[in-house]
Design a protein around this motif. Structure first.
Motif, mmCIF file in Angstrom:
data_model
loop_
_atom_site.group_PDB
_atom_site.id
_atom_site.type_symbol
_atom_site.label_atom_id
_atom_site.label_comp_id
_atom_site.label_asym_id
_atom_site.label_seq_id
_atom_site.Cartn_x
_atom_site.Cartn_y
_atom_site.Cartn_z
ATOM 1 N N GLN A 1 3.638 -0.874 -8.872
ATOM 2 C CA GLN A 1 4.954 -0.588 -8.288
ATOM 3 C C GLN A 1 6.111 -0.923 -9.247
ATOM 4 O OE1 GLN A 1 5.707 -0.476 -4.439
ATOM 5 N NE2 GLN A 1 3.598 -0.401 -3.739
ATOM 6 N N VAL A 2 5.799 -1.568 -10.349
ATOM 7 C CA VAL A 2 6.840 -1.850 -11.347
ATOM 8 C C VAL A 2 7.265 -0.533 -11.993
ATOM 9 C CG1 VAL A 2 7.296 -2.993 -13.555
ATOM 10 C CG2 VAL A 2 5.973 -4.176 -11.781
ATOM 11 N N PRO A 3 8.565 -0.260 -12.087
ATOM 12 C CA PRO A 3 9.000 1.005 -12.696
ATOM 13 C C PRO A 3 8.558 1.114 -14.160
ATOM 14 C CG PRO A 3 10.842 -0.110 -11.597
ATOM 15 C CD PRO A 3 9.689 -1.076 -11.616
ATOM 16 N N THR A 4 8.585 2.345 -14.674
ATOM 17 C CA THR A 4 8.270 2.575 -16.081
ATOM 18 C C THR A 4 9.144 1.681 -16.962
ATOM 19 O OG1 THR A 4 7.672 4.850 -15.581
ATOM 20 C CG2 THR A 4 8.171 4.337 -17.885
ATOM 21 N N ASP A 5 8.509 0.979 -17.877
ATOM 22 C CA ASP A 5 9.213 0.039 -18.764
ATOM 23 C C ASP A 5 9.978 -1.031 -17.974
ATOM 24 O OD1 ASP A 5 8.422 0.908 -21.296
ATOM 25 O OD2 ASP A 5 9.875 2.535 -21.264
ATOM 26 N N GLY A 6 9.523 -1.275 -16.773
ATOM 27 C CA GLY A 6 10.227 -2.195 -15.881
ATOM 28 C C GLY A 6 10.195 -3.644 -16.323
ATOM 29 N N LEU A 7 9.298 -3.977 -17.233
ATOM 30 C CA LEU A 7 9.261 -5.350 -17.748
ATOM 31 C C LEU A 7 9.858 -5.447 -19.158
ATOM 32 C CD1 LEU A 7 5.799 -6.655 -16.421
ATOM 33 C CD2 LEU A 7 8.080 -6.966 -15.431
ATOM 34 N N ALA A 8 10.588 -4.411 -19.573
ATOM 35 C CA ALA A 8 11.253 -4.469 -20.879
ATOM 36 C C ALA A 8 12.206 -5.657 -20.908
ATOM 37 C CB ALA A 8 12.006 -3.170 -21.127
ATOM 38 N N GLY A 9 12.153 -6.400 -21.973
ATOM 39 C CA GLY A 9 13.013 -7.563 -22.096
ATOM 40 C C GLY A 9 12.450 -8.827 -21.470
ATOM 41 N N VAL A 10 11.301 -8.725 -20.844
ATOM 42 C CA VAL A 10 10.654 -9.890 -20.239
ATOM 43 C C VAL A 10 9.452 -10.295 -21.106
ATOM 44 C CG1 VAL A 10 9.509 -10.807 -18.171
ATOM 45 C CG2 VAL A 10 11.343 -9.103 -17.945
ATOM 46 N N LEU B 1 0.807 -1.222 0.000
ATOM 47 C CA LEU B 1 0.000 0.000 0.000
ATOM 48 C C LEU B 1 0.839 1.269 0.000
ATOM 49 C CD1 LEU B 1 -2.780 -1.189 2.459
ATOM 50 C CD2 LEU B 1 -3.036 -0.790 0.005
ATOM 51 N N GLY B 2 2.143 1.146 0.239
ATOM 52 C CA GLY B 2 3.010 2.319 0.181
ATOM 53 C C GLY B 2 3.984 2.198 -0.977
ATOM 54 N N TRP B 3 5.055 2.966 -0.920
ATOM 55 C CA TRP B 3 6.099 2.896 -1.949
ATOM 56 C C TRP B 3 7.415 2.506 -1.278
ATOM 57 C CZ3 TRP B 3 3.766 2.972 -6.417
ATOM 58 C CH2 TRP B 3 2.648 3.785 -6.618
ATOM 59 N N GLY B 4 8.211 1.740 -1.962
ATOM 60 C CA GLY B 4 9.568 1.504 -1.491
ATOM 61 C C GLY B 4 9.726 0.385 -0.482
ATOM 62 N N ASP B 5 8.712 -0.429 -0.300
ATOM 63 C CA ASP B 5 8.833 -1.562 0.626
ATOM 64 C C ASP B 5 9.922 -2.520 0.121
ATOM 65 O OD1 ASP B 5 7.456 -3.237 2.875
ATOM 66 O OD2 ASP B 5 7.642 -4.601 1.169
ATOM 67 N N PRO B 6 10.880 -2.883 0.993
ATOM 68 C CA PRO B 6 12.000 -3.718 0.517
ATOM 69 C C PRO B 6 11.553 -5.069 -0.042
ATOM 70 C CG PRO B 6 12.491 -2.760 2.689
ATOM 71 C CD PRO B 6 11.058 -2.451 2.399
ATOM 72 N N ALA B 7 10.576 -5.718 0.593
ATOM 73 C CA ALA B 7 10.132 -7.022 0.104
ATOM 74 C C ALA B 7 9.446 -6.907 -1.263
ATOM 75 C CB ALA B 7 9.198 -7.674 1.118
ATOM 76 N N VAL B 8 8.665 -5.838 -1.423
ATOM 77 C CA VAL B 8 8.002 -5.621 -2.715
ATOM 78 C C VAL B 8 9.057 -5.351 -3.785
ATOM 79 C CG1 VAL B 8 6.450 -4.094 -4.007
ATOM 80 C CG2 VAL B 8 5.853 -4.802 -1.668
ATOM 81 N N ASN B 9 10.008 -4.495 -3.466
ATOM 82 C CA ASN B 9 11.054 -4.193 -4.449
ATOM 83 C C ASN B 9 11.861 -5.426 -4.815
ATOM 84 O OD1 ASN B 9 10.247 -1.578 -4.508
ATOM 85 N ND2 ASN B 9 11.967 -0.757 -3.304
ATOM 86 N N ALA B 10 12.170 -6.247 -3.828
ATOM 87 C CA ALA B 10 12.934 -7.462 -4.109
ATOM 88 C C ALA B 10 12.134 -8.405 -5.006
ATOM 89 C CB ALA B 10 13.305 -8.160 -2.800
ATOM 90 N N ALA B 11 10.830 -8.476 -4.756
ATOM 91 C CA ALA B 11 9.978 -9.340 -5.594
ATOM 92 C C ALA B 11 9.978 -8.845 -7.039
ATOM 93 C CB ALA B 11 8.562 -9.378 -5.031
ATOM 94 N N ILE B 12 9.860 -7.535 -7.210
ATOM 95 C CA ILE B 12 9.856 -6.976 -8.568
ATOM 96 C C ILE B 12 11.188 -7.261 -9.257
ATOM 97 C CG2 ILE B 12 9.848 -4.805 -9.872
ATOM 98 C CD1 ILE B 12 7.767 -3.783 -7.797
ATOM 99 N N LEU C 1 -2.070 -3.625 -7.629
ATOM 100 C CA LEU C 1 -1.212 -2.984 -6.621
ATOM 101 C C LEU C 1 0.255 -3.293 -6.886
ATOM 102 C CD1 LEU C 1 -2.461 -3.371 -2.940
ATOM 103 C CD2 LEU C 1 -2.448 -1.310 -4.347
ATOM 104 N N PHE C 2 0.516 -4.575 -7.174
ATOM 105 C CA PHE C 2 1.888 -5.004 -7.445
ATOM 106 C C PHE C 2 2.397 -4.411 -8.757
ATOM 107 C CE2 PHE C 2 4.992 -8.071 -9.162
ATOM 108 C CZ PHE C 2 5.879 -8.151 -8.107
ATOM 109 N N LEU C 3 1.583 -4.494 -9.801
ATOM 110 C CA LEU C 3 2.016 -3.975 -11.108
ATOM 111 C C LEU C 3 2.227 -2.463 -11.052
ATOM 112 C CD1 LEU C 3 -0.284 -6.104 -13.448
ATOM 113 C CD2 LEU C 3 2.170 -6.450 -13.008
#
Lengths: 166, 166, 166, 166
Positions: free
Chosen positions: C87-96, C46-57, C83-85
C-alpha cells in the motif's frame, strides 16, 4: 542413469568434491560417470574455446544428471565454478537434471544454493526438481547429514530422468 | 492429472487469474479442478484456522499440480498471496508440483518469480521442476506468449507427476 | 532523528515488535516516534484507501529512519508485512533510511532479510545503507545479539540521515 | 573523494569498463583514481597470493568508492568478477562505498545486480546505499540512460562517504 559431478573448489580433491561424489553415488547407485574438478582445467578457463574445457562441458551434457557443487565464498558459490558455467552454451544443460549443492562453514548461508546457484542452472537450461542442498563442512562425510534431503529428492530426480522410483 | 489455480491479485477475477487459468488448461488439457482467487477468502486470511481458508488449502493439497500466480507489487509477489501461503502447513505442498507465475507491467521484474516466488513454494515442500514463468500484463491473453515456456515446461511437469509425456 | 518501527507479526505485541523497538532505541537513543504493529490495522489492509492504513503509512514517511521487521514464514517475511508495503505509494519511502530486520527460529534463513526484504524496501524508494539484520527468536531480548551489527550499522545510518556520527 | 572501477568482463577494454568509468566520473567529478580491468590480471586469479591481484585489491580498499561492474552471463555476474571478489579478505571492503552495476542485452535481468551482486559486496563489508544499477548494452554510452539513477544515487553516495551533497 548416467551422472556427472562438477565442483568449483580452488583446492583439488576437496571436501566439496567428496560431498558431491557422495551425493552422486546415492543418486545413481554407483560412482559418477564423469568428474570435473574445475580447478584442474587451469588457465584455459579464462579464455574461450579451450579444448579441455569444451570436452568437460560436453561430457556433462551427455549425462542424465549432474551434481554441481561449490564451497561458500562471500555468501555464494565460487568464481571458479561460475567461470566454468559461463562457458556452457545457451540452454546447454537442456535435458540434464541438475542438483545444486553448496558446503559452508556455518548454517547462516543455507539459503545460498537455492537463491544463487539454482537460478544459474535453470538459466543454463537444466531441470532442477529438488530443493537445493546445503551441507556443513564439518559433516560433509557423514551420510546421515544427507538423509532427509535424499528421502525427498531421490524420487524427484528419478521422475525427472524418466526412471521409475525404486 | 488434477490441477489447481491459486491467485493473489487484490482484484477478483483479475488478469492474473485469467493467465493462471490459461496455463493450467495448457498443462492439464482442460479447465482447472480447483480455483482459489484468494481475495474472495476475505478477512479470514488475517487470523488462523478460518474454515474457508483451510478448505481452500486442502483442496489444493489434493491436486497433482498447482499454478501459483501473482501480479508484481514492489518487485515481488503480493502480500495477499503470501498471506495464503503462510497458512499452508509445514511441507504442506509435499507431493504437489507447483508452477510459479507472475505478471508484470514491464520486463524489468522478469526474474522475480524465479528468485522470490519459487523459493517460497520449495520451502512449502512443493516440487518445482520448471523455470518460473513471467508474463507481461499486456500479453496475458495471448497464447503465443506462453509457447516457448510451455514447450520446455510441459514435459518437465508431466514427468514430475508421473504421467508419460504425450 | 525521528524513527519508526513497522512490524508484520500476526500476533500483536510480538517478540518481533520488541526486537524492532530495541533496534530503534539503539539507533535513535530513545523510544521510537512511530510504532505500526500492522496486525492492529485489521481488515482495512485487504482493500485500498483505508484511512488508518494511510495514516500509518504517512507517519512512517515523515520519519528519518524506519525499522521494518518480520518473523520468518516459509523462508521469507510475512504476508502481513507485504500487505502493508503493497500500500506504500511508488517511491513512497524515498528519503527514508530503512533497516530490514527478520527474526527466525534457526540460523538457516539468515540470508532472508538481505535477499528478500531489503530488495522490496529499495524498490519502495528507501535508502538501505546497512547489512540486513537477522536475529534468532531465542536471543531477541539479548542486547549482545545486536552488538556486532550495531557497531557497523550505526555510523552507516547516521551518515545516511545526515547526522554526524557521535 | 577517491574512486575505483572494477570490471569483470572477459574482454579487455569492454563496454562494461566504459559504463563503469562513466558512472565513476559522474560520481567523483573526474576520472577514476584506480581502474582494475580484472581480465588483465590473468592466471594469477586462479591461485592465492598473486602479487598483482593483491596490489589491485589493496588499491581498491584505499578508495572511498568503488564501482563494481559486470556483464550478465547466465542471469548473473561473471565468474571472472567473482574470482577477484573471492580474493578480497573478510570484511575487506569495510569503509568502502560500493556501487553494483551490471550490463545486459535485454531488460529481463534487470533485478540481477540488486539480488546477486549487491549481496556479495555487502558480505565483503562494503556499504551499498544505492539501488543497484542495470544498464542495457545498447545504451551504455548514452549519459541519459544513467540520469534517473544518478539523481537518487549521488546524494546517497555523498552522504555515505561523509561529503556534503552539493
Amino acid at each position: 542413469m548416467s551422472i556427472a559431478v562438477v565442483t568449483g573448489n580452488p583446492k583439488p580433491g576437496s571436501r566439496t568434491l567428496a560431498a558431491a561424489t557422495l551425493v552422486a553415488e546415492k543418486i545413481a547407485g554407483g560412482p559418477p560417470d564423469v568428474v570435473v574438478d574445475i580447478v584442474e582445467l587451469g588457465a584455459g578457463l579464462l579464455g574461450w574455446g579451450d579444448p579441455a574445457v569444451n570436452a568437460a562441458i560436453e561430457s556433462v551434457q551427455k549425462c542424465d544428471v549432474v551434481v554441481v557443487a561449490s564451497p561458500t565464498f562471500k555468501s555464494t558459490f565460487t568464481g571458479l565454478l561460475k567461470l566454468f558455467l559461463d562457458q556452457v552454451p545457451t540452454d546447454g544443460l537442456a535435458g540434464v537434471v541438475a542438483v545444486p549443492l553448496m558446503l559452508g562453514a556455518g548454517p547462516g548461508h543455507a539459503l545460498a544454493p537455492e537463491l544463487f546457484l539454482k537460478p544459474v542452472l535453470v538459466e543454463a537450461g537444466a531441470t532442477c526438481p529438488t530443493k537445493a542442498l546445503f551441507v556443513l563442512d564439518t559433516t560433509y562425510d557423514d551420510p546421515t547429514a544427507y538423509e532427509p534431503w535424499l528421502t525427498t529428492a531421490l524420487p524427484q530426480i528419478q521422475a525427472a530422468v524418466g526412471t521409475p522410483a525404486a
